[in-house]
Design an enzyme around this catalytic site. Structure first.
Site, PDB file in Angstrom:
ATOM      1  CD  GLU A  27       0.194   2.275  -8.775  1.00 24.60           C
ATOM      2  OE1 GLU A  27      -0.095   3.301  -9.291  1.00 24.60           O
ATOM      3  OE2 GLU A  27       0.396   1.041  -9.490  1.00 24.60           O
ATOM      4  CG  HIS A  51      20.425  18.062   7.827  1.00 21.73           C
ATOM      5  ND1 HIS A  51      21.187  18.736   8.848  1.00 21.73           N
ATOM      6  CD2 HIS A  51      21.460  17.069   7.539  1.00 21.73           C
ATOM      7  CE1 HIS A  51      22.252  18.260   9.123  1.00 21.73           C
ATOM      8  NE2 HIS A  51      22.433  17.119   8.119  1.00 21.73           N
ATOM      9  CE  LYS A  81      -3.581   4.190 -16.054  1.00 20.81           C
ATOM     10  NZ  LYS A  81      -2.963   3.256 -16.528  1.00 20.81           N
TER      11      LYS A  81
HETATM   12  O1  PA5 Z   1       2.088  -0.232 -11.815  1.00 19.13           O
HETATM   13  C1  PA5 Z   1       1.033   0.081 -12.460  1.00 19.13           C
HETATM   14  O2  PA5 Z   1       0.319  -0.905 -12.996  1.00 19.13           O
HETATM   15  C2  PA5 Z   1       0.831   1.624 -12.711  1.00 19.13           C
HETATM   16  O3  PA5 Z   1       1.453   2.352 -12.243  1.00 19.13           O
HETATM   17  C3  PA5 Z   1       1.136   1.477 -14.406  1.00 19.13           C
HETATM   18  O4  PA5 Z   1       2.572   1.268 -14.569  1.00 19.13           O
HETATM   19  C4  PA5 Z   1       1.009   3.160 -14.991  1.00 19.13           C
HETATM   20  O5  PA5 Z   1      -0.303   3.511 -14.410  1.00 19.13           O
HETATM   21  C5  PA5 Z   1       1.152   3.371 -16.364  1.00 19.13           C
HETATM   22  O6  PA5 Z   1       0.315   2.439 -17.038  1.00 19.13           O
HETATM   23  P1  PA5 Z   1       0.730   2.028 -18.602  1.00 19.13           P
HETATM   24  O7  PA5 Z   1       1.849   1.278 -18.468  1.00 19.13           O
HETATM   25  O8  PA5 Z   1      -0.378   0.958 -18.747  1.00 19.13           O
HETATM   26  O9  PA5 Z   1       0.708   3.048 -19.277  1.00 19.13           O
END
Ligand code: PA5
Length: 462
Positions: A294, A323, A436
């Site tokens: 990300e 494996h 989202k």
């Molecule tokens: O790293 C990130 O920003 C995302 O993976 C969020 O943690 C994830 O989408 C969950 O979002 P939120 O904490 O707003 O529910």
């Protein structure tokens, strides 16, 4: 301190085409790395830079509040149920799996010294939700709902389901079984928490989900199951001190970031395999995969150019995946760098009994599982190097809070430095937000009507 060994990246060992001349690479990037590290440390306190995670190890206030709440609820609950997804769950999973006794939830209350079991519901599979709720007595469960935005569909739908059951079972008292971790001001969960009177903890400003493990997002669940959070913060602080060193020769996060960056951009190694040789570290690989993917997978650089870059993280487990995946890593496309994580000292030494004298297995008798694990890690590394595949080895003296704090913080800094080398925004995630938003549109959330129309046309059957 944990160590990084990058000898198996050396071009002398695996050839010019696949390896790096480390000395000259470090020289070439010396000034750039110095600038990046100094700049990150200069910007870390400025609002809007998303670098507040660099201060989390020093947040004595959070540690105090977390401990106070944990001691207040001590003995009241049999289970902790964490509701969250992505950055709101993976750090918690990684650290609890590493630091709690293996098979924690299967131990008796006496074996757990009265501490609760812990469950992370980080998906919305109807069968696993139903299955979990069938085995948990929610009356004896503390539900920690974690979402920074306060509106993530997965987390909030889990929460609505759990709240409904809790309220039916406990009436108004259900509130005592809920603790919310969310933004201090904004978001729907914050509004609900205030309206319903839940205990709350804060996801600090300028800390993205995937960098939030050392805020209350992680520290609260850790404290609730008896993990010593001071040990973790000591590890973070010591690593932070070490990583403030602007000299690349002394800074393992900068070294690994640069190695990954150069192997990707110059040698075509655009995949980063994270392979701990410790089952307790298996979810560290999941956490790293999210952090790396990300943060670094972006289609624009900071100057607005189209780039579509980002090394693909792959999670693996030693020796299990020897494996399963190693055949590919040895003989398939030479497009990966493999990160081994080694543990010097395990909590246990397991001897292999000398029972049969068959040549094929007799040699195992009298040795230990520890010897076997280390021998397999060594042999896999050497074999990969025979096939001219680059690997680095990160060594932890042992799996404890101090070293886990160091390791995860080191990866966070490594990611931030890599992002600067790629010249991208490490801390946004427009690609996640897009999906989202489409979900909100599909589920009929007000304000997303236009996206819903676009989606209907794109999803129409051909
Ligand atoms: O790293 C990130 O920003 C995302 O993976 C969020 O943690 C994830 O989408 C969950 O979002 P939120 O904490 O707003 O529910």
């Amino acid at each position: 301190m944990i160590k990084l060994d990058y000898r198996n990246v050396d071009a002398m060992l695996i050839g010019e085409e696949n390896g790096l001349d480390i000395e000259s690479s470090f020289n070439e990037y010396k000034d750039r790395i110095t600038h990046i590290i100094a700049d990150l440390n200069k910007r870390k306190d400025k609002p809007g830079q998303w670098l507040q995670w660099m201060n989390l190890g020093y947040s004595e206030e959070t540690v105090w509040y977390v401990k106070e709440y944990a001691s207040m609820v001590e003995g009241r609950f049999d289970n902790i149920l964490v509701l969250g997804i992505g950055g709101s769950a993976l750090g918690g999973l990684a650290v609890t799996e590493a630091l709690l006794k293996p098979y924690w939830n299967l131990l008796t209350p006496e074996q757990r010294e009265g501490l609760p079991r812990i469950f992370f519901l980080d998906n919305i599979d109807p069968d696993s939700i139903t299955g979990l709720l069938e085995i948990l007595d929610l009356k004896k469960t503390l539900v920690n709902v974690i979402t920074k935005s306060g509106s993530t569909a997965e987390t909030m739908s889990q929460f609505l389901i759990v709240k409904d059951i809790l309220e039916r079972e406990l009436g108004d008292d259900y509130r005592k079984n809920v603790v919310a971790t969310t933004d201090k001001k904004t978001g729907i969960l914050r509004q609900i928490a205030e309206q319903e009177g839940y205990k709350t903890f804060v996801v600090p400003d300028d800390v993205g989900g995937r960098f939030s493990v050392f805020s209350a997002v992680g520290l609260l669940p850790f404290a609730l199951v008896g993990i010593n959070i001071d040990e973790i913060t000591n590890g973070i602080k010591d690593m932070d001190l070490a990583l403030k060193n602007v000299d690349i020769r002394e800074n393992i996060a900068a070294q690994n970031a640069l190695i990954h960056y150069l192997l990707d951009t110059r040698k075509g190694k655009n995949m980063s395999v994270m392979m701990p040789y410790s089952s307790r570290l298996r979810y560290v690989a999941d956490w790293y995969a999210q952090l790396w993917a990300e943060s670094l997978g972006k289609n624009k650089d900071k100057d607005g150019n189209d780039v579509q870059i980002g090394p693909t993280p792959i999670k693996a487990l030693g020796v299990t995946d020897q494996h399963s995946q190693i055949q590919l890593y040895n003989e398939g496309p030479n497009n990966k760098i493999i990160n081994f994580i080694r543990v010097e000292e395990f909590d246990n030494v397991v001897e292999i009994p000398r029972i049969f004298e068959y040549t094929g297995i007799g040699y195992l008798g009298g040795k230990t599982i520890n010897d076997l694990l280390n021998a397999e890690a060594d042999s896999t590394r050497v074999a990969l190097s025979d096939y001219n595949r680059p690997t680095v080895t990160i060594t932890l003296p042992k799996v404890d809070g101090y070293n886990i704090g160091q390791l995860l913080y080191m990866f966070e800094v490594q990611t931030a430095i890599a992002g600067e080398l790629y010249n991208i925004d490490t801390f946004n995630q427009p690609g996640v937000e897009q999906a989202k938003n489409y979900t909100y549109a599909l589920m009929g959330r007000a304000g997303y009507e236009e996206s819903a129309q676009v989606l209907q046309s794109k999803m129409a059957p051909v």
